[in-house]
Enzyme design. Structure first.
Site, PDB file in Angstrom:
ATOM      1  N   ALA A   1      -1.147  -3.923  -2.046  1.00 34.38           N
ATOM      2  CA  ALA A   1      -0.116  -3.044  -1.496  1.00 34.38           C
ATOM      3  C   ALA A   1      -0.282  -1.630  -2.026  1.00 34.38           C
ATOM      4  O   ALA A   1       0.071  -1.347  -3.174  1.00 34.38           O
ATOM      5  CB  ALA A   1       1.266  -3.587  -1.837  1.00 34.38           C
TER       6      ALA A   1
ATOM      7  N   GLY B   1      -0.070   7.236   3.648  1.00 35.27           N
ATOM      8  CA  GLY B   1      -1.156   6.376   4.101  1.00 35.27           C
ATOM      9  C   GLY B   1      -2.477   6.926   3.613  1.00 35.27           C
ATOM     10  O   GLY B   1      -2.994   6.547   2.554  1.00 35.27           O
TER      11      GLY B   1
ATOM     12  N   THR C   1      -1.581  -6.666   4.467  1.00 35.93           N
ATOM     13  CA  THR C   1      -2.230  -7.833   5.061  1.00 35.93           C
ATOM     14  C   THR C   1      -1.940  -9.071   4.222  1.00 35.93           C
ATOM     15  O   THR C   1      -2.058  -9.048   3.002  1.00 35.93           O
ATOM     16  CB  THR C   1      -3.742  -7.608   5.166  1.00 35.93           C
ATOM     17  OG1 THR C   1      -3.986  -6.441   5.949  1.00 35.93           O
ATOM     18  CG2 THR C   1      -4.428  -8.792   5.819  1.00 35.93           C
TER      19      THR C   1
ATOM     20  N   GLU D   1      -8.587   0.269   5.075  1.00 39.91           N
ATOM     21  CA  GLU D   1      -9.223   0.755   3.837  1.00 39.91           C
ATOM     22  C   GLU D   1      -9.588   2.241   3.924  1.00 39.91           C
ATOM     23  O   GLU D   1     -10.589   2.683   3.370  1.00 39.91           O
ATOM     24  CB  GLU D   1     -10.437  -0.095   3.472  1.00 39.91           C
ATOM     25  CG  GLU D   1     -10.073  -1.545   3.225  1.00 39.91           C
ATOM     26  CD  GLU D   1     -10.995  -2.223   2.242  1.00 39.91           C
ATOM     27  OE1 GLU D   1     -11.598  -1.541   1.411  1.00 39.91           O
ATOM     28  OE2 GLU D   1     -11.080  -3.450   2.306  1.00 39.91           O
TER      29      GLU D   1
END
Length: 390
Positions: free
Chosen positions: A131, A138, A165, A373
């Site tokens: 996280a 972002g 995720t 990523e």
């Protein structure tokens, strides 16, 4: 292992790598491929893939043998991810996210944290999530607002993380939070923590409805005076951002491997189709225009494969170029994945635009690899900085 970590060139494949590829490919064909379309259609977690990978020890093969894992080298893990993503990119997130979640502990955690967490992940008893991102932080991760304050023998977290995720499925979360808002540098203000799903004050939101990777749960997570023990900090206070960015140097090759697998799967499907599909009295594979498309697809995939493997080896041996190479591998492979899957859809014609063939799903999945990523635009900034620094 030596020939992998200290190869004469950027990397070297060994006999055991090819044996591993064959084992993973067989497992994927039997235990993942038959369920891939249903996982996407029903937007459900790929339980069959999780069970198959866990039983084989491939769900977290990167964990060292001293903790009950396989101690797989970086190229081996990329091979696993590639072969899984070749049939189902959603299932490939199982080893990727476990690597993301555990990397901070492996590199910076105390001996006690390692012993508490890593054997349980290696056995499949628990799973991890990572996280970092927030709605307003972002690409600019250092601007995060989630915070943690020390209170005697505990830390108290407040805030929220998004696009996590496997949130809701995972047992443990590696969480970055601001611990020193007055720090002169934002890079010294953030620390890393381990949060358990049953910690008081921790909760998860509803599943995000996504374009692709629809079987992989992605949720926001919330911290409302979430209390965790003081020994759950990973590394020194203020080292969290360095830990986060260092983690990505090691996991971006895996994102590249996922993209590579998607592209290879799309090419495989396209090759089978053009050999069977007949128009104007012959297989469409005989048309030069189709052959040129296939040649370009194959060239791009092979170039991406070499860059992914080379970046994996560089990250493992501590090559000073690893930041550039991991960003380059993720960027190039994900761009290739979207290009190749789009061409595969085109080669299938009208059928390619339907859910009846896998290339439609692969194209949707491929798009995610350009974003996760760090977007490819951010990756190019990372690469440019590395080049300008020499």
């Amino acid at each position: 292992m030596t020939d992998v970590l200290n190869p004469p060139g950027p990397y070297a494949l060994c006999e055991h790598h090819e044996e591993l590829r064959a084992v993973i490919r067989e497992l994927a064909a039997k235990e993942i491929l038959p369920y891939a379309a249903d996982v996407d259609e029903q937007e459900r977690f790929p339980v069959e893939a999780y069970e198959g990978l866990t039983n084989a020890g491939f769900h977290a093969a990167h964990i060292g043998e001293e903790y009950g894992g396989q101690g797989a080298d970086a190229i081996s893990v990329c091979l696993m991810v590639e072969e899984i993503a070749r049939v189902d990119a959603t299932a490939a997130l199982i080893p990727i996210v476990n690597r993301l979640g555990t990397q901070a502990v492996i590199r910076s955690g105390s001996a006690e944290l390692k012993q508490r967490l890593l054997p349980a992940v290696a056995s499949g008893e628990v799973s991890m999530a990572y996280a970092l991102s927030e709605r307003e932080a972002g690409s600019d991760a250092a601007a995060m607002s989630t915070n943690a304050r020390s209170d005697s023998d505990t830390w108290i977290l407040n805030g929220a993380k998004c696009w996590v995720t496997h949130a809701g499925f995972a047992t443990w979360y590696t969480v970055m939070a601001v611990t020193n808002p007055e720090a002169a540098s934002r890079s010294d203000a953030i620390s890393a923590f381990l949060v358990h799903k049953e910690d008081p004050g921790f909760s998860v939101g509803p599943c995000t409805r996504k374009m692709g990777l629809r079987g992989s749960p992605m949720r926001d997570i919330y911290f409302d005076n979430c209390v965790i023990p003081a020994d759950r900090i990973v590394g020194e206070p203020g080292s969290g951002l360095k830990i986060a960015l260092g983690t990505l140097d090691h996991t971006r090759p895996l994102a590249g491997a996922q993209a590579l697998g998607i592209a290879q799967g799309a090419l495989d499907a396209a090759l089978g189709h053009v050999k069977e599909r007949r128009q104007f009295g012959k297989a469409i594979a005989e048309f030069q225009g189709v052959q040129f498309m296939l040649a370009d697809m194959g060239t791009k995939i092979e170039a991406a494969r070499h860059l992914v493997y080379a970046s994996a080896a560089a990250s493992e041996r501590g090559d000073e170029r690893r930041g550039f190479m991991s960003a380059a591998a993720k960027t190039f492979a994900s761009d290739v994945a979207l290009s190749v899957t789009a061409d595969a859809v085109q080669l299938f014609g009208g059928a390619g635009y339907t859910r009846d063939v896998p290339v439609e799903r692969m194209m949707r999945d491929a798009k995610s690899t350009q974003i996760v990523e760090g977007t490819n635009q951010i990756q190019r900034m990372v690469m440019a900085r590395a080049l300008l620094k020499g």
